[in-house]
Design a protein around this motif. Sequence first.
Motif, PDB file in Angstrom:
ATOM      1  N   VAL A  70      -9.058   5.990   8.712  1.00 62.26           N
ATOM      2  CA  VAL A  70      -8.542   7.226   9.295  1.00 62.26           C
ATOM      3  C   VAL A  70      -8.416   7.086  10.812  1.00 62.26           C
ATOM      4  N   LYS A  71      -9.427   6.517  11.440  1.00 61.97           N
ATOM      5  CA  LYS A  71      -9.402   6.329  12.891  1.00 61.97           C
ATOM      6  C   LYS A  71      -8.256   5.420  13.310  1.00 61.97           C
ATOM      7  N   SER A  72      -8.032   4.351  12.550  1.00 61.63           N
ATOM      8  CA  SER A  72      -6.977   3.395  12.885  1.00 61.63           C
ATOM      9  C   SER A  72      -5.581   3.965  12.639  1.00 61.63           C
ATOM     10  N   SER A  73      -5.444   4.780  11.596  1.00 62.93           N
ATOM     11  CA  SER A  73      -4.121   5.310  11.243  1.00 62.93           C
ATOM     12  C   SER A  73      -3.769   6.575  12.007  1.00 62.93           C
ATOM     13  N   GLY A  74      -4.766   7.203  12.607  1.00 67.12           N
ATOM     14  CA  GLY A  74      -4.514   8.441  13.333  1.00 67.12           C
ATOM     15  C   GLY A  74      -4.357   9.651  12.433  1.00 67.12           C
ATOM     16  N   GLY A  75      -4.747   9.520  11.174  1.00 66.31           N
ATOM     17  CA  GLY A  75      -4.622  10.636  10.237  1.00 66.31           C
ATOM     18  C   GLY A  75      -5.922  11.393  10.081  1.00 66.31           C
ATOM     19  N   ALA A 113     -13.567   6.110   7.032  1.00 65.90           N
ATOM     20  CA  ALA A 113     -13.555   6.647   8.393  1.00 65.90           C
ATOM     21  C   ALA A 113     -12.832   5.699   9.347  1.00 65.90           C
ATOM     22  N   GLU A 114     -13.036   4.384   9.180  1.00 66.53           N
ATOM     23  CA  GLU A 114     -12.353   3.400  10.017  1.00 66.53           C
ATOM     24  C   GLU A 114     -10.852   3.430   9.780  1.00 66.53           C
ATOM     25  N   ALA A 150      -5.132   0.504   6.351  1.00 66.61           N
ATOM     26  CA  ALA A 150      -6.076   0.068   5.321  1.00 66.61           C
ATOM     27  C   ALA A 150      -5.898  -1.417   5.007  1.00 66.61           C
ATOM     28  N   GLU A 151      -4.650  -1.838   4.831  1.00 71.48           N
ATOM     29  CA  GLU A 151      -4.416  -3.251   4.502  1.00 71.48           C
ATOM     30  C   GLU A 151      -4.882  -4.156   5.626  1.00 71.48           C
ATOM     31  N   SER A 152      -4.582  -3.776   6.849  1.00 68.77           N
ATOM     32  CA  SER A 152      -4.992  -4.581   8.001  1.00 68.77           C
ATOM     33  C   SER A 152      -6.513  -4.722   8.060  1.00 68.77           C
ATOM     34  N   LEU A 153      -7.222  -3.619   7.865  1.00 73.07           N
ATOM     35  CA  LEU A 153      -8.684  -3.651   7.924  1.00 73.07           C
ATOM     36  C   LEU A 153      -9.273  -4.390   6.727  1.00 73.07           C
TER      37      LEU A 153
END
Length: 211
Positions: free
Chosen positions: A46-51, A43-44, A28-31
């Motif tokens: 979740v997709k980035s974190s794999g959760g 959604a982004e 989240a922080e990165s995005l």
Amino acid sequence: MTTPESDLCQIDRSSPRERRQSAILDAAESLFLEQGYERTSLAEIVKSSGGSLATLYELFGNKQGLLHAIATRWCDEAMLRSLEGDATGELSSVETLKAYAHRQSELMESPRAVALMRMLISESLRDREFALQIYRDLHVPALDELIELFDEWAATGRAEIDDPKAAARLFFDIVVGDSMLNTLMGVEEDWLDRDQIDWRLQPFLSHFKIR
């Protein structure tokens, strides 16, 4: 076969839930920093974190909860509220306050801190309840710690501070107030250096007779 002590130090003893929480916060922080808070979807993240979206809601409640958790984590990592090491060491009251002021300025001028502050202010202007929560959870503890220190100094004769709360507010205004505002507005990029901070603090130290 025993595990070397150096390897033991690298073992991650956090729980699966804590690791999942950290992964979501990292993503989240990165995005948020890369593309902005408003433009980032859950959604982004979740997709980035794999959760999963369900886990995100369970851990943080919503997007605001994520931003609040990111700000709290940064505050804890940077030890923004820590005065204990200086106040209980060998430093004089003057040296303690100057060291704290230098650390505050250095922490708040980082690009990460400035970007985070812009997001927090933007969301706070949109939602007063969020603003109050951020104020209570991030600013008030730092203010209270300084108030307690000033109260102790006044009681033990290390300073003559008649209103510790007002003095603590004034201290933060001197050290980061206008510098943060100018940076957030894009008016100035350079923060006060150590000599400039010390110069600004001199009337403060003299007025309250901090020794």
